[in-house]
Scaffold this motif. Structure first.
Motif, PDB file in Angstrom:
ATOM      1  N   LYS A 169     -28.502  25.894   3.683  1.00 52.59           N
ATOM      2  CA  LYS A 169     -27.680  25.170   2.694  1.00 52.59           C
ATOM      3  C   LYS A 169     -26.403  25.961   2.400  1.00 52.59           C
ATOM      4  O   LYS A 169     -25.308  25.392   2.309  1.00 52.59           O
ATOM      5  N   ASP A 170     -26.544  27.276   2.257  1.00 54.05           N
ATOM      6  CA  ASP A 170     -25.371  28.117   1.996  1.00 54.05           C
ATOM      7  C   ASP A 170     -24.359  28.029   3.141  1.00 54.05           C
ATOM      8  O   ASP A 170     -23.155  27.898   2.912  1.00 54.05           O
ATOM      9  N   VAL A 171     -24.859  28.113   4.374  1.00 53.47           N
ATOM     10  CA  VAL A 171     -23.959  28.071   5.537  1.00 53.47           C
ATOM     11  C   VAL A 171     -23.297  26.698   5.654  1.00 53.47           C
ATOM     12  O   VAL A 171     -22.113  26.590   5.985  1.00 53.47           O
ATOM     13  N   THR A 172     -24.049  25.651   5.335  1.00 54.98           N
ATOM     14  CA  THR A 172     -23.484  24.290   5.348  1.00 54.98           C
ATOM     15  C   THR A 172     -22.379  24.157   4.297  1.00 54.98           C
ATOM     16  O   THR A 172     -21.317  23.578   4.570  1.00 54.98           O
ATOM     17  N   ASP A 173     -22.623  24.713   3.118  1.00 56.76           N
ATOM     18  CA  ASP A 173     -21.611  24.693   2.043  1.00 56.76           C
ATOM     19  C   ASP A 173     -20.378  25.500   2.448  1.00 56.76           C
ATOM     20  O   ASP A 173     -19.247  25.128   2.127  1.00 56.76           O
ATOM     21  N   MET A 174     -20.611  26.619   3.155  1.00 62.23           N
ATOM     22  CA  MET A 174     -19.486  27.438   3.626  1.00 62.23           C
ATOM     23  C   MET A 174     -18.617  26.643   4.601  1.00 62.23           C
ATOM     24  O   MET A 174     -17.384  26.630   4.478  1.00 62.23           O
ATOM     25  N   VAL A 175     -19.257  25.972   5.554  1.00 64.61           N
ATOM     26  CA  VAL A 175     -18.534  25.198   6.567  1.00 64.61           C
ATOM     27  C   VAL A 175     -17.724  24.070   5.928  1.00 64.61           C
ATOM     28  O   VAL A 175     -16.632  23.729   6.398  1.00 64.61           O
ATOM     29  N   ALA A 176     -18.237  23.507   4.832  1.00 57.70           N
ATOM     30  CA  ALA A 176     -17.516  22.441   4.133  1.00 57.70           C
ATOM     31  C   ALA A 176     -16.166  22.937   3.618  1.00 57.70           C
ATOM     32  O   ALA A 176     -15.215  22.158   3.466  1.00 57.70           O
ATOM     33  N   ILE A 177     -16.065  24.256   3.387  1.00 62.31           N
ATOM     34  CA  ILE A 177     -14.813  24.841   2.894  1.00 62.31           C
ATOM     35  C   ILE A 177     -13.987  25.432   4.035  1.00 62.31           C
ATOM     36  O   ILE A 177     -12.782  25.206   4.129  1.00 62.31           O
ATOM     37  N   THR A 178     -14.625  26.193   4.900  1.00 60.24           N
ATOM     38  CA  THR A 178     -13.894  26.906   5.955  1.00 60.24           C
ATOM     39  C   THR A 178     -13.565  26.015   7.149  1.00 60.24           C
ATOM     40  O   THR A 178     -12.627  26.289   7.898  1.00 60.24           O
ATOM     41  N   GLY A 179     -14.366  24.947   7.342  1.00 62.36           N
ATOM     42  CA  GLY A 179     -14.235  24.140   8.544  1.00 62.36           C
ATOM     43  C   GLY A 179     -14.873  24.854   9.722  1.00 62.36           C
ATOM     44  O   GLY A 179     -15.406  25.967   9.590  1.00 62.36           O
ATOM     45  N   THR A 180     -14.837  24.238  10.876  1.00 69.05           N
ATOM     46  CA  THR A 180     -15.420  24.836  12.073  1.00 69.05           C
ATOM     47  C   THR A 180     -14.659  24.379  13.309  1.00 69.05           C
ATOM     48  O   THR A 180     -14.077  23.287  13.324  1.00 69.05           O
ATOM     49  N   GLU A 181     -14.652  25.225  14.328  1.00 74.60           N
ATOM     50  CA  GLU A 181     -13.953  24.898  15.570  1.00 74.60           C
ATOM     51  C   GLU A 181     -14.780  23.959  16.449  1.00 74.60           C
ATOM     52  O   GLU A 181     -14.270  23.380  17.395  1.00 74.60           O
ATOM     53  N   ASN A 182     -16.072  23.853  16.166  1.00 83.27           N
ATOM     54  CA  ASN A 182     -16.985  23.078  17.004  1.00 83.27           C
ATOM     55  C   ASN A 182     -17.608  21.919  16.240  1.00 83.27           C
ATOM     56  O   ASN A 182     -17.633  21.916  15.008  1.00 83.27           O
ATOM     57  N   THR A 183     -18.108  20.956  16.970  1.00 79.45           N
ATOM     58  CA  THR A 183     -18.876  19.871  16.356  1.00 79.45           C
ATOM     59  C   THR A 183     -20.289  20.368  16.100  1.00 79.45           C
ATOM     60  O   THR A 183     -20.956  20.871  17.006  1.00 79.45           O
ATOM     61  N   LEU A 184     -20.742  20.264  14.856  1.00 78.58           N
ATOM     62  CA  LEU A 184     -22.088  20.694  14.482  1.00 78.58           C
ATOM     63  C   LEU A 184     -22.920  19.479  14.081  1.00 78.58           C
ATOM     64  O   LEU A 184     -22.378  18.425  13.752  1.00 78.58           O
ATOM     65  N   TYR A 185     -24.218  19.681  14.086  1.00 86.22           N
ATOM     66  CA  TYR A 185     -25.132  18.616  13.673  1.00 86.22           C
ATOM     67  C   TYR A 185     -26.061  19.152  12.592  1.00 86.22           C
ATOM     68  O   TYR A 185     -26.614  20.245  12.717  1.00 86.22           O
ATOM     69  N   GLN A 186     -26.184  18.375  11.526  1.00 83.72           N
ATOM     70  CA  GLN A 186     -27.152  18.711  10.489  1.00 83.72           C
ATOM     71  C   GLN A 186     -28.448  17.972  10.828  1.00 83.72           C
ATOM     72  O   GLN A 186     -28.492  16.742  10.837  1.00 83.72           O
ATOM     73  N   LEU A 187     -29.473  18.731  11.145  1.00 88.46           N
ATOM     74  CA  LEU A 187     -30.770  18.172  11.507  1.00 88.46           C
ATOM     75  C   LEU A 187     -31.714  18.299  10.321  1.00 88.46           C
ATOM     76  O   LEU A 187     -31.526  19.150   9.441  1.00 88.46           O
ATOM     77  N   PHE A 188     -32.733  17.450  10.288  1.00 83.65           N
ATOM     78  CA  PHE A 188     -33.584  17.380   9.098  1.00 83.65           C
ATOM     79  C   PHE A 188     -35.054  17.235   9.486  1.00 83.65           C
ATOM     80  O   PHE A 188     -35.409  16.400  10.328  1.00 83.65           O
ATOM     81  N   CYS A 189     -35.884  18.069   8.864  1.00 85.53           N
ATOM     82  CA  CYS A 189     -37.336  17.986   9.041  1.00 85.53           C
ATOM     83  C   CYS A 189     -37.952  17.457   7.745  1.00 85.53           C
ATOM     84  O   CYS A 189     -37.876  18.123   6.704  1.00 85.53           O
ATOM     85  N   PRO A 190     -38.547  16.273   7.763  1.00 91.13           N
ATOM     86  CA  PRO A 190     -39.117  15.693   6.535  1.00 91.13           C
ATOM     87  C   PRO A 190     -40.437  16.344   6.112  1.00 91.13           C
ATOM     88  O   PRO A 190     -40.866  16.175   4.979  1.00 91.13           O
ATOM     89  N   MET A 191     -41.039  17.123   7.019  1.00 91.77           N
ATOM     90  CA  MET A 191     -42.374  17.680   6.775  1.00 91.77           C
ATOM     91  C   MET A 191     -42.351  19.014   6.029  1.00 91.77           C
ATOM     92  O   MET A 191     -43.216  19.294   5.213  1.00 91.77           O
ATOM     93  N   TYR A 192     -41.347  19.852   6.307  1.00 86.23           N
ATOM     94  CA  TYR A 192     -41.361  21.206   5.770  1.00 86.23           C
ATOM     95  C   TYR A 192     -40.844  21.251   4.328  1.00 86.23           C
ATOM     96  O   TYR A 192     -39.706  20.868   4.045  1.00 86.23           O
ATOM     97  N   ASP A 193     -41.680  21.712   3.429  1.00 86.45           N
ATOM     98  CA  ASP A 193     -41.293  21.963   2.025  1.00 86.45           C
ATOM     99  C   ASP A 193     -40.586  20.763   1.390  1.00 86.45           C
ATOM    100  O   ASP A 193     -39.528  20.899   0.761  1.00 86.45           O
ATOM    101  N   GLY A 194     -41.140  19.573   1.596  1.00 86.88           N
ATOM    102  CA  GLY A 194     -40.566  18.375   0.982  1.00 86.88           C
ATOM    103  C   GLY A 194     -39.316  17.866   1.672  1.00 86.88           C
ATOM    104  O   GLY A 194     -38.648  16.961   1.173  1.00 86.88           O
ATOM    105  N   GLY A 195     -38.982  18.450   2.797  1.00 90.22           N
ATOM    106  CA  GLY A 195     -37.777  18.058   3.539  1.00 90.22           C
ATOM    107  C   GLY A 195     -36.788  19.216   3.600  1.00 90.22           C
ATOM    108  O   GLY A 195     -36.394  19.744   2.555  1.00 90.22           O
ATOM    109  N   SER A 196     -36.420  19.618   4.809  1.00 94.50           N
ATOM    110  CA  SER A 196     -35.536  20.776   4.964  1.00 94.50           C
ATOM    111  C   SER A 196     -34.547  20.545   6.104  1.00 94.50           C
ATOM    112  O   SER A 196     -34.911  20.043   7.170  1.00 94.50           O
ATOM    113  N   ALA A 197     -33.302  20.937   5.868  1.00 90.83           N
ATOM    114  CA  ALA A 197     -32.232  20.738   6.853  1.00 90.83           C
ATOM    115  C   ALA A 197     -31.856  22.057   7.517  1.00 90.83           C
ATOM    116  O   ALA A 197     -32.153  23.142   7.003  1.00 90.83           O
ATOM    117  N   TRP A 198     -31.202  21.947   8.662  1.00 89.08           N
ATOM    118  CA  TRP A 198     -30.618  23.116   9.320  1.00 89.08           C
ATOM    119  C   TRP A 198     -29.452  22.656  10.187  1.00 89.08           C
ATOM    120  O   TRP A 198     -29.306  21.468  10.451  1.00 89.08           O
TER     121      TRP A 198
END
Length: 210
Positions: free
Chosen positions: A154-183
């Motif tokens: 979550k912290d790294v995602t928030d950082m990218v929202a401000i700094t931007g990125t040179e590459n296309t990234l994908y936010q993936l989501f697991c509904p099973m882990y700890d009530g739902g977790s992204a990476w």
């Protein structure tokens, strides 16, 4: 008979003398060999020191790259993705090392320019929190590493929202882990860092980040 005894005596003395000299030569040769072995060890140690110095130089270069601006956030992402891959592979020891690497790259983020005052404050808070979780990852067993990786993501995602990125990234989501977790990932392919080999393909693409 007397001459024979005398001759035998001379031969015996000569043999003893030759034996003594031979032992000395062998001992000297052995000492030289040991000396050479010690020098080889010294050379090996020196070689290792040179290797360490070259690594230090590389770290210095890496730090200079990090201070160049947007490049430092890309280094953070690189270390983050390496950490993700270690968790996907269920590799606790490697994840510890990569967590420590991430602590360093996070600390190198330059927020002195290119950002508004509000963004600087937000980035400072994000980085402080991310460093804390990266430090825990560098010291924990794999179950706790994954717990901290969720918040770190979550912290790294928030950082990218401000700094931007040179590459296309994908936010993936697991509904099973700890009530739902992204990476974050650079690929749409699901390789779950929260479950690793237990449920490697559990998850879905949540969104694309450009």
């Amino acid at each position: 008979m007397s001459k024979l005894k005398s001759t035998l005596g001379i031969v015996a003395i000569a043999f003893i003398t030759l034996t003594a000299v031979s032992c000395k030569d062998n001992k000297k040769e052995q000492n030289n060999t040991e000396g050479n072995h010690s020098e080889m060890n010294a050379d090996e140690d020196h070689s290792k020191m040179d290797h360490d110095n070259s690594d230090g130089h590389h770290d210095s270069d890496k730090k200079e790259m990090a201070m160049s601006g947007d490049g430092d956030s890309e280094l953070i992402l690189k270390d983050y993705f390496n950490l993700k891959d270690a968790l996907v592979a269920d590799n606790n020891a490697k994840a510890k090392d990569l967590g420590a690497n991430l602590v360093t790259s996070l600390g190198n983020l330059d927020i002195s320019s290119n950002f508004s005052d509000t963004q600087k404050i937000e980035l400072k808070d994000i980085i402080e929190d991310a460093v804390e979780h990266a430090e825990h990852i560098s010291e924990s067993d794999i179950d706790h590493q994954r717990e901290h990786f969720k918040i770190l993501s979550k912290d790294v995602t928030d950082m990218v929202a401000i700094t931007g990125t040179e590459n296309t990234l994908y936010q993936l989501f697991c509904p099973m882990y700890d009530g739902g977790s992204a990476w974050l990932s650079m690929s749409k392919e699901i390789k779950n860092p929260y479950y690793g080999s237990k449920m490697l393909d559990c998850g879905e693409v949540q969104k694309e980040i450009k």
